[in-house]
Design a protein around this motif. Sequence first.
Motif, PDB file in Angstrom:
ATOM      1  N   PRO A 182       0.834  -1.210   0.000  1.00  0.00           N
ATOM      2  CA  PRO A 182       0.000   0.000   0.000  1.00  0.00           C
ATOM      3  C   PRO A 182       0.872   1.265   0.000  1.00  0.00           C
ATOM      4  O   PRO A 182       1.969   1.270   0.562  1.00  0.00           O
ATOM      5  N   PHE A 183       0.342   2.344  -0.585  1.00  0.00           N
ATOM      6  CA  PHE A 183       1.021   3.628  -0.608  1.00  0.00           C
ATOM      7  C   PHE A 183       0.094   4.701  -0.040  1.00  0.00           C
ATOM      8  O   PHE A 183      -1.118   4.675  -0.257  1.00  0.00           O
ATOM      9  N   ILE A 184       0.667   5.667   0.694  1.00  0.00           N
ATOM     10  CA  ILE A 184      -0.084   6.851   1.098  1.00  0.00           C
ATOM     11  C   ILE A 184       0.717   8.080   0.680  1.00  0.00           C
ATOM     12  O   ILE A 184       1.902   7.988   0.365  1.00  0.00           O
ATOM     13  N   SER A 185       0.047   9.215   0.704  1.00  0.00           N
ATOM     14  CA  SER A 185       0.653  10.425   0.160  1.00  0.00           C
ATOM     15  C   SER A 185       1.900  10.852   0.906  1.00  0.00           C
ATOM     16  O   SER A 185       2.780  11.497   0.345  1.00  0.00           O
ATOM     17  N   SER A 186       2.019  10.498   2.180  1.00  0.00           N
ATOM     18  CA  SER A 186       3.199  10.911   2.955  1.00  0.00           C
ATOM     19  C   SER A 186       4.401  10.016   2.690  1.00  0.00           C
ATOM     20  O   SER A 186       5.444  10.200   3.287  1.00  0.00           O
ATOM     21  N   GLY A 187       4.242   9.034   1.818  1.00  0.00           N
ATOM     22  CA  GLY A 187       5.372   8.192   1.467  1.00  0.00           C
ATOM     23  C   GLY A 187       5.418   6.858   2.171  1.00  0.00           C
ATOM     24  O   GLY A 187       6.338   6.091   1.990  1.00  0.00           O
ATOM     25  N   TYR A 188       4.408   6.560   2.978  1.00  0.00           N
ATOM     26  CA  TYR A 188       4.363   5.302   3.719  1.00  0.00           C
ATOM     27  C   TYR A 188       4.338   4.109   2.765  1.00  0.00           C
ATOM     28  O   TYR A 188       3.672   4.121   1.743  1.00  0.00           O
ATOM     29  N   THR A 189       5.080   3.082   3.090  1.00  0.00           N
ATOM     30  CA  THR A 189       5.046   1.851   2.316  1.00  0.00           C
ATOM     31  C   THR A 189       5.472   0.668   3.182  1.00  0.00           C
ATOM     32  O   THR A 189       6.370   0.785   4.004  1.00  0.00           O
ATOM     33  N   ARG A 190       4.796  -0.418   3.020  1.00  0.00           N
ATOM     34  CA  ARG A 190       5.164  -1.675   3.669  1.00  0.00           C
ATOM     35  C   ARG A 190       4.631  -2.808   2.821  1.00  0.00           C
ATOM     36  O   ARG A 190       3.501  -2.740   2.328  1.00  0.00           O
ATOM     37  N   ALA A 191       5.420  -3.854   2.624  1.00  0.00           N
ATOM     38  CA  ALA A 191       5.031  -4.960   1.756  1.00  0.00           C
ATOM     39  C   ALA A 191       4.460  -6.119   2.571  1.00  0.00           C
ATOM     40  O   ALA A 191       4.960  -6.434   3.645  1.00  0.00           O
ATOM     41  N   PHE A 192       3.396  -6.737   2.038  1.00  0.00           N
ATOM     42  CA  PHE A 192       2.806  -7.942   2.608  1.00  0.00           C
ATOM     43  C   PHE A 192       2.875  -9.036   1.553  1.00  0.00           C
ATOM     44  O   PHE A 192       2.631  -8.785   0.366  1.00  0.00           O
ATOM     45  N   THR A 193       3.219 -10.239   1.958  1.00  0.00           N
ATOM     46  CA  THR A 193       3.432 -11.309   0.996  1.00  0.00           C
ATOM     47  C   THR A 193       2.568 -12.522   1.305  1.00  0.00           C
ATOM     48  O   THR A 193       2.130 -12.723   2.443  1.00  0.00           O
ATOM     49  N   LYS A 194       2.332 -13.307   0.273  1.00  0.00           N
ATOM     50  CA  LYS A 194       1.613 -14.575   0.419  1.00  0.00           C
ATOM     51  C   LYS A 194       2.091 -15.519  -0.670  1.00  0.00           C
ATOM     52  O   LYS A 194       2.269 -15.113  -1.824  1.00  0.00           O
ATOM     53  N   THR A 195       2.311 -16.773  -0.299  1.00  0.00           N
ATOM     54  CA  THR A 195       2.755 -17.790  -1.256  1.00  0.00           C
ATOM     55  C   THR A 195       1.536 -18.480  -1.854  1.00  0.00           C
ATOM     56  O   THR A 195       0.653 -18.948  -1.116  1.00  0.00           O
TER      57      THR A 195
END
Length: 600
Positions: A249-262
């Motif tokens: 996900p992205f937000i305007s303040s630059g936040y980012t974090r990745a979520f994964t699934k196999t």
Amino acid sequence: MKRFLLLFVFIFSCLCSSAQSALYPAFRIKQECATVFFYDSSYAVGAPIVKRKWYFGDGTSDTALNPVHVYGSRAMYNVTLVVENSEGKRDSSILYDLYVNTPFNAEITLSKGLYDSLGIDYFFDRYTCTWYLNDEPFPSGNYMWECFPSENGVYKVIVKSHDGCIDTSAPFIYNRKDSIFADIYHYISNTCKPSEITFQGEYSGSEWLSKVDSVRWDFGDGQSSTRERFDYFTHNYATPGTYVVKLTPFISSGYTRAFTKTIVVSKWSVKIVPDSVAVAGARTLSAISNPEISSVIWSTGEKTNKISIQQSGIYSVWGKDACGTIRAADTLYVDITLATKDTVQLETGAITGNDSLAIKAAFNQDFNADNVFNIQLSFDNSGGRGLQPGEVISLGTANGTSGNTSLKVAIPDTLACAVNYVLRIVASSPADTTEWSQPFSIINQPQQPVIIQRGDSLFTTSPYNLQWYKNGQPVEGATNSYYRARVNASYTVEAQNGTGCSSMSDARSVVITAVGDVTLGENTVKTYPNPSSGTVYLQFGKPVLKTVTINVYDLKGKLHYTRTTRQQLQPLDLSLLPEGYYLVEVNGYGTRKVLSIILQ
């Protein structure tokens, strides 16, 4: 007669003097946090007040007219003023339940999790807390003693008591980049096209969630896409296999974090399995396929799952889906004259992922110089991730010409645990194959899952099949990566990887609401805070007139703490005890009551 008259006058004078003498003890107070100003407002009739003594309830006293006393700890106190007149007569006035605060140490601490929280060490209902973000009052919806930051910035808290105690915390700089939780939802939208997978993201994260502008999908095959947050869409994988899908996900303040699934994209498969030896000059060939194969057709033109052949040669079979499209094929050289089987022997015992498996193949012929041995793996039913029922995969190849050959191959750690894996060796020049081996076991033990708690919500990032447990019993239908606790209990989650391979998390105790009051004789008693990091307060509803005994036990019945008290607010220092459930037993007033607490 004169002597009698004098005695009468003396007695009458004493009686009149005594009848007119009276004491009326009284006082008033003024509080400024832990400092209390006492003002004696007592008065006397007849004989004047000549002495007074103050008893402050904390073991100290004073004889001043209007003393000023500073209390050293936060508690309830009973204050007594005793006055005495010139005739030696005494009387007293008592102030019950003087609640004294001390300056609060407003030090902000950070508790990290899927949802971070900022809080002060502990909280009393006679304090109020006001939170600020960048010197502006923090938005409503936060607890008094704890707040959940909705954005990065400088936080502080001001703590006030009803009697003037005040403290302002030092500024706390909060800077985090992972306060949204996302899960990847997927399914096969067309049974004739198992490579087409429909995706959607499922999100949580309170205030953060509304700030998501877009999401980026990386499908694990080198392809990616940026979409709206709640979009449903379909992605087509060019080849079957196991893929790690990433959602950011992205937000305007630059936040980012990745979520994964196999995820596993099924492979269409069909294989030819001959019977062991020729019988009456004929052999039976069977077409074994995965469930998605709807029908088969042989090189002989037959369309049944089993055929009988009477000539040696190369035979092929093709598998079709429900739409009539050919999806898989297998070719096998079959010799009906052989009296013995081409065989394969394996190491004994279970094999662990990433280990090398030693194989011995015995063919009834040698091979040409360009021959390649292909080591193939299959099984009937995995019960887990990875290989699908009826699917055949190649573990590796090796060059060789000898009909009696020894090979080694690595077992992938992505395979699910099962006891019915089988293996064969397929030669290319000339075409030949061994029988399938005896079933053997592959063990890929999943890592122990970790539970992350925020309030009554429990999460785990384990990529395996999951099952949540409540008090040791499985919760029906609770197989997602998150679970919301509905009752006070001990929760665990089990990661499952096929048959016989699982790993259980450590237990996580969840208390949904605080423990209520219990009745002890004509009094009531409660504990707070609950859960606690060490210090627990035992609060009686009325002054304690009789000594009560307090015992703290663990769930095995072992006594860890004991004391007696007559204090209306009694602190219990349990900071040396390990985290977990405990029972607080209160004995007094001819009865025994038990309250449960959690230390964490």
